[in-house]
Design an enzyme around this catalytic site. Structure first.
Site, PDB file in Angstrom:
ATOM      1  N   HIS A  13       0.842  -1.204   0.000  1.00 24.62           N
ATOM      2  CA  HIS A  13       0.000   0.000   0.000  1.00 24.62           C
ATOM      3  C   HIS A  13       0.870   1.245   0.000  1.00 24.62           C
ATOM      4  CE1 HIS A  13       0.721   0.630   4.445  1.00 24.62           C
ATOM      5  NE2 HIS A  13       1.039  -0.628   4.319  1.00 24.62           N
ATOM      6  N   LYS A  38      -7.200   4.448  -4.192  1.00 25.45           N
ATOM      7  CA  LYS A  38      -6.853   4.592  -2.795  1.00 25.45           C
ATOM      8  C   LYS A  38      -5.789   3.568  -2.389  1.00 25.45           C
ATOM      9  CE  LYS A  38      -8.963   5.823   1.583  1.00 25.45           C
ATOM     10  NZ  LYS A  38     -10.223   6.004   2.338  1.00 25.45           N
ATOM     11  N   ASP A 148       4.929  -1.435  12.801  1.00 25.22           N
ATOM     12  CA  ASP A 148       4.016  -1.603  11.678  1.00 25.22           C
ATOM     13  C   ASP A 148       3.690  -3.072  11.495  1.00 25.22           C
ATOM     14  OD1 ASP A 148       6.285  -2.629  10.490  1.00 25.22           O
ATOM     15  OD2 ASP A 148       6.465  -1.080   8.958  1.00 25.22           O
ATOM     16  N   GLY A 179       1.087  -4.857  14.134  1.00 25.75           N
ATOM     17  CA  GLY A 179       0.302  -4.487  12.968  1.00 25.75           C
ATOM     18  C   GLY A 179      -0.470  -5.666  12.409  1.00 25.75           C
ATOM     19  N   GLY A 303       2.851   2.191  10.742  1.00 25.56           N
ATOM     20  CA  GLY A 303       1.403   2.153  10.649  1.00 25.56           C
ATOM     21  C   GLY A 303       0.707   2.079  11.986  1.00 25.56           C
ATOM     22  N   ARG A 412      -4.155  12.598   6.901  1.00 23.25           N
ATOM     23  CA  ARG A 412      -5.115  13.484   7.546  1.00 23.25           C
ATOM     24  C   ARG A 412      -5.316  14.778   6.756  1.00 23.25           C
ATOM     25  NH1 ARG A 412      -6.783   9.357   9.871  1.00 23.25           N
ATOM     26  NH2 ARG A 412      -5.710   8.575  11.704  1.00 23.25           N
ATOM     27  N   ARG A 443     -18.416   6.526  13.168  1.00 28.27           N
ATOM     28  CA  ARG A 443     -17.132   7.175  12.888  1.00 28.27           C
ATOM     29  C   ARG A 443     -17.115   8.596  13.454  1.00 28.27           C
ATOM     30  NH1 ARG A 443     -15.422   5.346   7.808  1.00 28.27           N
ATOM     31  NH2 ARG A 443     -13.807   6.930   7.856  1.00 28.27           N
ATOM     32  N   THR A 523     -13.130  17.260   8.631  1.00 26.71           N
ATOM     33  CA  THR A 523     -12.945  15.911   8.100  1.00 26.71           C
ATOM     34  C   THR A 523     -12.377  16.024   6.691  1.00 26.71           C
ATOM     35  OG1 THR A 523     -14.004  13.759   7.753  1.00 26.71           O
ATOM     36  CG2 THR A 523     -15.278  15.717   7.132  1.00 26.71           C
ATOM     37  N   SER A 524     -11.826  14.933   6.207  1.00 28.47           N
ATOM     38  CA  SER A 524     -11.128  14.970   4.922  1.00 28.47           C
ATOM     39  C   SER A 524     -12.104  15.191   3.767  1.00 28.47           C
ATOM     40  CB  SER A 524     -10.346  13.674   4.711  1.00 28.47           C
ATOM     41  OG  SER A 524     -11.201  12.554   4.835  1.00 28.47           O
TER      42      SER A 524
END
Length: 561
Positions: A13, A38, A148, A179, A303, A412, A443, A523-524
């Site tokens: 990723h 993504k 991670d 992780g 992570g 973020r 959330r 928020t994003s």
């Protein structure tokens, strides 16, 4: 000028690129923001192109490139693991060989995509994590902890940063991985592993940690480090479900096939128990690292360092005197660390930079913004004071898209690519979740607060510019900002300074003057399943396809009829 490029790609990723000029960050970005895929892990050609263009150079002017993996490391351990776990390890080999082939072909990627034939440093993945946090921190000396899932067959790394040097003191190899634990339970709870771990963290406060003893059978602290009972895991190099074994199902019952708004309380309690046990193991590691290094400054990366709930408890419990977590703690930060290490290897010069901003990505001028608005046949109203106008809209219960300046680097949204709302309205949480973000109702949303006012609203009194830590909202303030107060009375705080982001600071300050509250809901700027928007066109499309009320894009306002 000495230009060094840091790159991370071909893992599972988050491909990214970071460019330094004489050891200072010029530009950085994740590939997903350009490809619109993504967590894109492919070669970050577009992110690199942006970085070079921002500096006004070509690839031929690069002095060196640092790559945040070295698959040649620990080959013996990898082979031993395969032999020990044969034939179960066959699937791991089948999945792992193509990954290793892509990583080993990184020089060819640079030749084909960039025409670059200079020095390429293949670097220790976790040393890059360590460099991304310590060399960007304000500390002259600090304990450094990187956690991670796995990189270069390691999953936990800690050491001491001093001056311009980082010393490795202890390493834990995969599959002993915190992780891995969190990723596995993310899968078990019906979420997407290596993507939705933050959802499990957000779900945990809705449960009670009733199953701590069961979690302690799965992973626990040891005098040296920590230990996993591997019988509970279906070990793979690729995060393809199921990651949990039949033994975990026998212990906790059937896994959730898909988590949505109606998650049974039992599974919420499992999430709470997982989070509580993870925190205990992290706290144990922090105590050990601090005691061994003798430093009460701590730099976190990896992570697992994205677990802001655990991060916030480290200083509040007195485990350290000061904490630094970079905005890019997960794998994109490896590109930053690789750029730092490549610069040091190339020049032999010590170089550090206090990274106090994440606004390092692309930006667009008002001419480009206006062209995008007009291309969609929309009316663009010029604004003399975008911050003031946006604040006024928030006081009118409007949900506002906020697109300003350079895009954030890291996961973020910090006031450049953000969706904003009034935190005083409890219903705003459900409105933004359901009508705009299209995501689960449990959330939480984050508060952006004027740096000068953080202690007035939260039980913490220091800058938290990157939204990397969760802190309790003061009891007497929770009713004032219910939309950003999580069910357990906490919030993932972002402090905003006038020096780091003046236009966003002025927006919050204007809202403060209008309402008496120096906080906005942030928020994003994206919807579920998509990367944060990069361009004005993407911002407009997201605005038009959701129930946002207004968009303040550069110096222009767009509203819906």
């Amino acid at each position: 000028m000495v230009y060094t490029l840091g790159v991370i790609c071909h893992g599972t990723h988050d491909a990214a690129a970071v460019l330094l000029e004489d050891g200072q960050v010029v530009a950085s970005a994740e590939e997903e923001r350009f490809s619109r895929k993504k967590f894109d892990n492919r070669f970050p050609a577009q992110a690199i192109e942006f970085c070079l263009a921002k500096a006004g150079i070509t690839s031929q002017e690069l002095s060196a490139i640092g790559y945040g993996f070295d698959p040649r490391r620990k080959v013996g351990l990898k082979a031993l693991y395969v032999l020990k776990h044969f034939p179960q390890s066959v699937e791991m080999v089948v999945n792992g060989v193509p990954i290793a082939r892509r990583m080993n072909g990184i020089e060819q990627d640079f030749r084909e995509h960039l025409g670059y034939t200079g020095s390429v440093y293949r670097l220790n993945h976790h040393l890059c994590h360590a460099a991304s946090t310590f060399l960007a921190s304000p500390f002259e000396e600090a304990a450094v902890l990187a956690l991670d899932c796995m990189g270069d067959w390691e999953s936990c790394w800690w050491g001491l940063g001093k001056g311009h040097h980082i010393s490795e003191l202890e390493v834990t190899d995969w599959p002993q991985s915190l992780g891995l634990v969190y990723m596995t339970f993310t899968d078990y709870l019906g979420f997407q592993p290596l993507s939705d771990e933050y959802k499990v963290m957000g779900l945990a406060p809705y449960g009670e940690p009733r199953y701590i003893e069961q979690m302690q059978e799965i992973f626990w602290a040891t005098p040296q480090s920590y230990q996993l009972n591997l019988d509970y895991f279906n070990l793979k190099l690729q995060p393809t479900p199921p990651l949990y074994s039949q033994k975990l199902v026998e212990r906790f019952g059937p896994a959730l096939s898909k988590s949505d708004h109606s998650i049974p309380q039992y599974y919420r309690d499992i999430a709470a128990s997982l989070q509580a046990q993870l925190e205990q193991v992290i706290f144990h590691l922090v105590k050990k690292v601090v005691a061994t290094t003798g430093s009460r400054n701590l730099c976190l990366a990896g992570g697992v360092a994205m677990n802001s709930a655990a991060n916030g408890k480290i200083p509040t419990r007195g485990l350290v005197d000061a904490l630094y977590v970079p905005p890019c703690a997960a794998d994109p930060g490896v590109a930053l660390g690789a750029a730092y290490l490549a610069y040091q290897a190339t020049t032999g010069k010590p170089q550090r930079q206090v990274l106090d901003t994440a606004l390092l990505g692309p930006e667009y001028n008002d001419e480009q913004i206006l062209a995008a608005i007009q291309h969609r046949g929309l009316q663009a109203d010029p604004l003399s004071n975008p911050s003031q106008q946006a604040a006024k809209l928030l006081t009118e219960s409007k949900v506002v898209g906020w697109f300003q300046g350079r895009m954030e680097f890291g996961q973020r949204a910090l006031g450049a690519r953000s969706i904003l709302a009034d935190p005083r309205l409890a219903e705003m949480k459900d409105i933004v979740n359901k009508k705009i973000k299209f995501r689960e109702d449990f959330r939480p949303f984050a508060p952006s607060v004027l740096e000068e006012s953080v202690a007035e609203y939260f039980h913490y009194d220091a800058p938290v510019p990157f939204m990397t830590q969760v802190y309790p909202v003061r009891e007497e303030k929770q009713a004032k900002i219910p939309a950003v107060t999580h069910v357990d009375g906490t919030a993932r705080v972002q402090t905003v300074s006038i020096s780091a982001n003046p236009r966003y600071w002025h927006l919050i300050d204007a809202f403060y003057k209008l309402t008496g509250v120096p906080v906005v809901l942030n928020t994003s700027f994206n919807v579920k399943g998509q990367p944060i928007v990069n361009t004005p066109a993407e911002a407009l499309d997201t605005f038009l396809n959701t129930e946002m009320d207004a968009l303040v894009c550069g110096g222009y306002l767009v509203v819906k009829d």
